[in-house]
Each structure stands twice: as C-alpha cells, then as structure tokens.
Design an enzyme around this catalytic site. Structure first.
Site, PDB file in Angstrom:
ATOM      1  CB  SER A 239      -8.121   3.844   3.035  1.00 25.66           C
ATOM      2  OG  SER A 239      -7.256   3.154   3.924  1.00 25.66           O
TER       3      SER A 239
ATOM      4  CB  SER B   4      -8.467   1.225   6.058  1.00 27.23           C
ATOM      5  OG  SER B   4      -9.098   2.475   5.977  1.00 27.23           O
TER       6      SER B   4
ATOM      7  CE  LYS C 261      -3.848   2.002   2.704  1.00 27.19           C
ATOM      8  NZ  LYS C 261      -4.697   1.853   3.909  1.00 27.19           N
TER       9      LYS C 261
END
Lengths: 491, 96
Positions: free
Chosen positions: A158, A182, A78
C-alpha cells in the site's frame, strides 16, 4: 555536478555538514522536482511552506551547532501517519477533511531529529491493497516503464506513493507502514530499499490503524545504509503504544562494521511458490551465490507452513480491520451522511465513506468474527499463526537470516488485477509469513528483469536482530552493484 | 456459494454499512470466493495449538496507571467533529 535530488541520505548529511549546500537549497530542489512530477500522483498533499520553514530552522540550528541525526533532510510521510495541523486521510473519503490535533510518535521522532516535511504520500485506502489503486485520490504511477511494453505500471502497495517518491527523486527517504508487505512489495516494484522492523520497534501511536497486531512503520530509502540511518531515528519506546518494545535501539548504522563471514543463511524451499516469475527464481539463485562468495554459509531449511500464511493473513487482517474501522461512525470526526435515524446515519456514513476494497475486507472480517464462524475461521487462523511463528523460531535456532524473493512478479500493469481478488492478494504471498511472525524483514533491489524492471530480494531475521538484517542486506546491495534509477525522460 | 445475498445483507447490517441492492450479488460471489480459498486451512491439524493473538509470540501487554495526562483539550477534541454544540459532540436523536 550531482543533482541534489539524486543524493542518498548519507551523502546529503555529509554535504550539509561540509556546507556544500544548505537545507533550504536541498529542500527547494525537491519542491521543484515534486512540482514537475505531479503526473505520478505520489503526493496527496504537498507542504512546501512547511518544508521551507523546517529547512530554514534547520540551517539556523546548524549555524549554532545544535543538529539532530537527520537535520535538514527532506522526507515524505505516508498519509497514514497523523501530522499535527496537517490533513491526514489514509486516502479514504471518510477522512477526507481530517486534520489531526496531534502528531504520531514516529513523525514526532523524525521531527526531533531535524527532518524537513515535504508532504504526505498516496496509499491504498486504509493501506488495504497491493497496487495503490484503491486510493480515494486515484492511483499512483510507477516511475519505471517496461522496455517491451508501453502499459502504465502500478508502484505496488500500500505504500505506493512513498515508494514512487523515493524512486523518482521526490524526497530523500519516506516513511511507510507494512501490515502484510506494504513496505517491501512497493519497494521491490520501484527499485528501492523497504524495511519492516520487528513488531513493536516503532510505535503505532498516531498511525491510522488497519490490523493492529500486524501494523508496523518502517523506512523506505534508496540504500540500505539510509534505511539504517532512518530506522535509528524512527524506533524507540513509547508509553502510548501498549505493544511498543522496551528493547534498546542500537545505532543501526554500526551494523555494517562486521562482515557476513560465517553468517548462516537459510533457504526455504517452500517459498518456490506456484506462479513465481522464473526470472525472480534465477535472481534468488544469484543472491545465494553472492552471499556464499562473501563467506556466508548457505543452509537448506524447511518452512512447511508457508502456503498457509496468506489465507491465515486474509482472515486475521480483515478481522482486526473490521474491529478497528468501527470507529468511523461519523460522530466525533470524519464525514457524516445524515439520515432519519442514528442507525441509518451510521450505515449511510460508512457505506458512502468507504471504498469497495475496504467494504469487502470489513465484511469478510465481520463474517469471520460473527457467532458460529469465529472458531472455524478466526481462531483457526490464529492457531496457524502460532505454527508459522514457531517454525520460524525453529529455523532461527540454526540460521541467522533467511533469503527469499520479495514478490512473485515485477510491477504489473494498472488495472491488470483489479477484477481478480485472489491474484491481487497473491502479491503478498512471500511477505506475509514474516508479518504474521512479527519478524524484521527488508527488500533490497537486486537486479532488473529482461524488460528492464526492478526485482527485489527479501531477507528475514530473528526478532530485534535488525543489525544482522542490515548487514546481510548491504552485502546483497554491494554484490548487485545496484545503481539503477528510473529514466528521467519517463515523465 | 458459501455466502448468499441475504447473508451479505446480514453482515453488512452488523457492520453498519449500507450496501446498494445491485452490489449484493457481486459481493456474495466475491466473499464466497475468498472464504472458499481460505478453507485450505481446514487441512492443517491445529489440535492443542494455542492461538497467537499478539504481534510477536513472546509479547506481554503492560498496564499503566489510569490517569489524565493532558488536560483542557476540549477544542482539540472537538476540532474534527461533524457537528458540535456547547462543548459537546452533537449526534442524531437516539431515543424518540
């Protein structure tokens, strides 16, 4: 022959050990898959040269018999984890050109275990969002499509880019971060396993901060076993993170040796929140039956503070964010928009660099921390947080794990909730309570909706009892017989 | 409305974020909406509850010795600076 991009981490590890294929072959298959699936926008930076370099080095190590736990396994990271010499943006314009001179602790550990870095994945700007629509690099598409509607779906957020990449076969596993859901919510939306460890299990060093008392890194994978393998490589004490735990990290893969017979599973009625999809409630019931059939004891428990968790979270997280994000002043790193005075340079830099959701959260956070409002909002929310944490502790004096759904709905359409803030925030209603209490939690894909979209069930256990979490999660996975993947023809 | 345009302007100033005039009204309404929604917490009795400000309730922060662990990192430290001169961060003039 099975596609190399369809393997689990465990299968790839075994295949590499048997010399069925090399890490270079495995990595090249993934690089090709990524190139053919750019329409998803899952990666914001592809690092094919670095990946090949990593893979070749891994194959050399293997030839010498010096391999790590994840040697030669291609993963995605990420884009909120600092990677030395590789652009790291948190998908914000303000960090668009940021190249970290250091490596995050978690990605350093993954490198040491031999992983191959395929690239950096998309996310909501500064991890603030539940649909990956707030990214400065544009939204990510969910690789799944509804069978009754042609609308393009969000992957959740997210960690939407990581979830999409894992689901679509664009990596074997990925890192995520979870502040209020997330990791778990996008995992549920994309039909993969998403795990948030106990707060303190994984170091926050080198992860771009959002809300420091909540942020926690975790693995996103296609199976529960892969999740356990990856967490074993990510977790551990780090003296650079003052909240890093000294608890011994077990080999989580051994969690599966025991059965779930006699494990006590709590079912909190308060998670039957308003607006939850009836299909998800049905799946929850099915999950209860599965665990019962495997010898677990089902107990009704009460978590009366559940409804207060989300509003408390939307005070605490923005408050911490407003403080954390004050570092983006355009002086030492990040973009700078110069103006006539220092103060004007600050406000132009920040006004131009942050997207609308980030501005909103900073403003809410600044408001609840400002003189005259601190006690009424911030302190109040922290007291509620204590009540939530104590209530979980009480429940865990009686049960070993709690079973609830992950999100109130399956993946929704792009743009559907953009103009309704509270509706967007409600995505986190079932994940936020465990976040506030710092407890480990996992989302496991457990079924498909009538429209063919993945649905997830969530488990929560005592702090630092990830082993029970993995064991019960695998039991759900086995019962569900989950084998679904988004159709290759969808992109 | 809990928050009006002038309050938004005030908070934005505290947060050092330039907000275009045209966005103030919308932000006032959004912030009011959020702050109105969280007001349900006022119904919870929290007398004598100690605020929880750490990631897990039992957590205690450690202290470490305040010493340099890595030396001579000047070029790394400055590598992302929007402006640097002679080994320093260069910033706009603070005092006239």
């Amino acid at each position: 022959m099975v596609l190399l991009t369809d393997l689990t981490i465990a299968e790839a590890r075994d295949g590499l050990a048997r010399k069925d294929f090399s890490s270079k072959e495995l990595t090249e298959a993934h690089i090709r898959a990524i190139e053919s699936a750019r329409a998803f926008n899952a990666y914001v930076l592809e690092t094919p040269d670095r990946a090949i370099e990593d893979a070749v080095a891994s194959d050399k190590r293997r030839a010498k018999g010096e391999i790590g736990a994840l040697d030669g396994i291609p993963i995605a990271v990420k884009d909120i984890f600092c990677t030395k010499g590789i652009r790291t943006t948190a998908c914000s314009k303000i960090l668009a050109e940021f190249v970290p001179p250091y490596e995050s602790f978690v990605t350093q550990k993954l490198r040491q275990s031999g992983t191959v870095l395929l690239g950096k994945t998309n996310l909501d700007e500064f991890a603030m969002g539940s649909s990956n629509e707030t990214s400065a690099f544009g939204p990510v598409l969910n690789p799944w499509k509804s069978s009754i509607d042609t609308a393009k779906l969000v992957p959740g957020g997210s960690s939407g880019g990581s979830a999409c990449a894992v689901a679509a076969g664009l990596c074997l596993g990925a890192t995520g971060t979870d502040t209020g859901g997330s990791i778990r919510q996008p995992a549920a939306f994309c039909g993969i396993v998403g795990m948030k460890p106990t707060y303190g299990r994984c170091s926050r060093w080198g992860i771009v901060a959002f809300a420091s008392s909540l942020d926690q890194a975790g693995p996103m994978t296609r199976t529960v076993q892969d999740s356990a393998i990856m967490l074993s490589a990510m977790a551990g004490f780090d003296h650079n993170d003052s909240t890093s735990s000294r608890q011994i990290v077990p080999n989580f893969e051994s969690s599966f040796e025991k059965s779930i017979k006699g494990v006590r599973i709590g079912i909190p009625d308060e998670y039957r929140v308003e607006g939850i999809d009836p299909e998800i409630n049905e799946l929850w019931e099915t999950g209860i039956q599965w665990l019962k059939q495997q010898g677990a004891e089902i107990c009704s428990i009460s978590l009366s503070q559940t409804q207060n968790a989300l509003p408390a979270y939307y005070i605490i997280a923005p408050a911490e964010a407003s403080s954390n994000l004050s570092r983006y002043d355009g002086m030492r790193y990040g973009s700078r928009v110069s103006d006539v005075s220092l103060t004007k340079t600050y406000s132009k830099t920040r006004g131009g660099g942050f997207g609308p959701e980030v501005v909103r959260r900073i403003l809410v956070g600044t408001y609840v921390l400002s003189a005259g409002y601190y006690d009424a909002y911030y302190l109040k929310a922290q007291k509620i947080r204590r009540l939530i944490s104590e209530e979980f502790n009480n429940a865990f004096s009686d049960v070993d794990a709690i079973l609830v759904p992950t999100s109130p709905t399956p993946a929704f359409a792009k743009g559907e909730k953009e103009n309704d803030l509270i509706a967007m925030y409600l995505n986190d209603v079932l994940t936020v309570p465990a976040s506030l209490a710092g407890l480990p939690a996992i989302s496991v894909p457990a079924g498909l909706s009538k429209s063919g979209l993945p649905l997830g069930l969530q488990l929560i256990t005592r702090s630092f009892d990830e082993e029970t979490l993995f064991r019960v999660a695998q039991s759900i996975e086995n019962s569900a017989g989950w084998h679904h993947r988004p159709s290759k023809f969808m992109f | 409305m809990l928050v009006d345009k002038s309050t938004v302007l005030h908070i934005a100033n505290l947060a050092k974020i330039e907000v275009p005039d045209g966005d103030l009204e919308n932000l006032a309404s959004e912030l009011s909406h959020i702050l109105g929604w969280v007001e349900q917490l006022n119904e919870v009795n929290t007398d004598d509850v100690i605020p929880m400000c750490s990631g897990v309730a039992s957590m205690q922060l450690r202290l470490r010795q305040d010493k340099i662990s890595e030396e001579n990192q000047q070029s790394d430290v400055l590598s992302n600076a929007p402006d640097s001169r002679d080994g320093f961060f260069a910033v706009p003039k603070v005092l006239e």
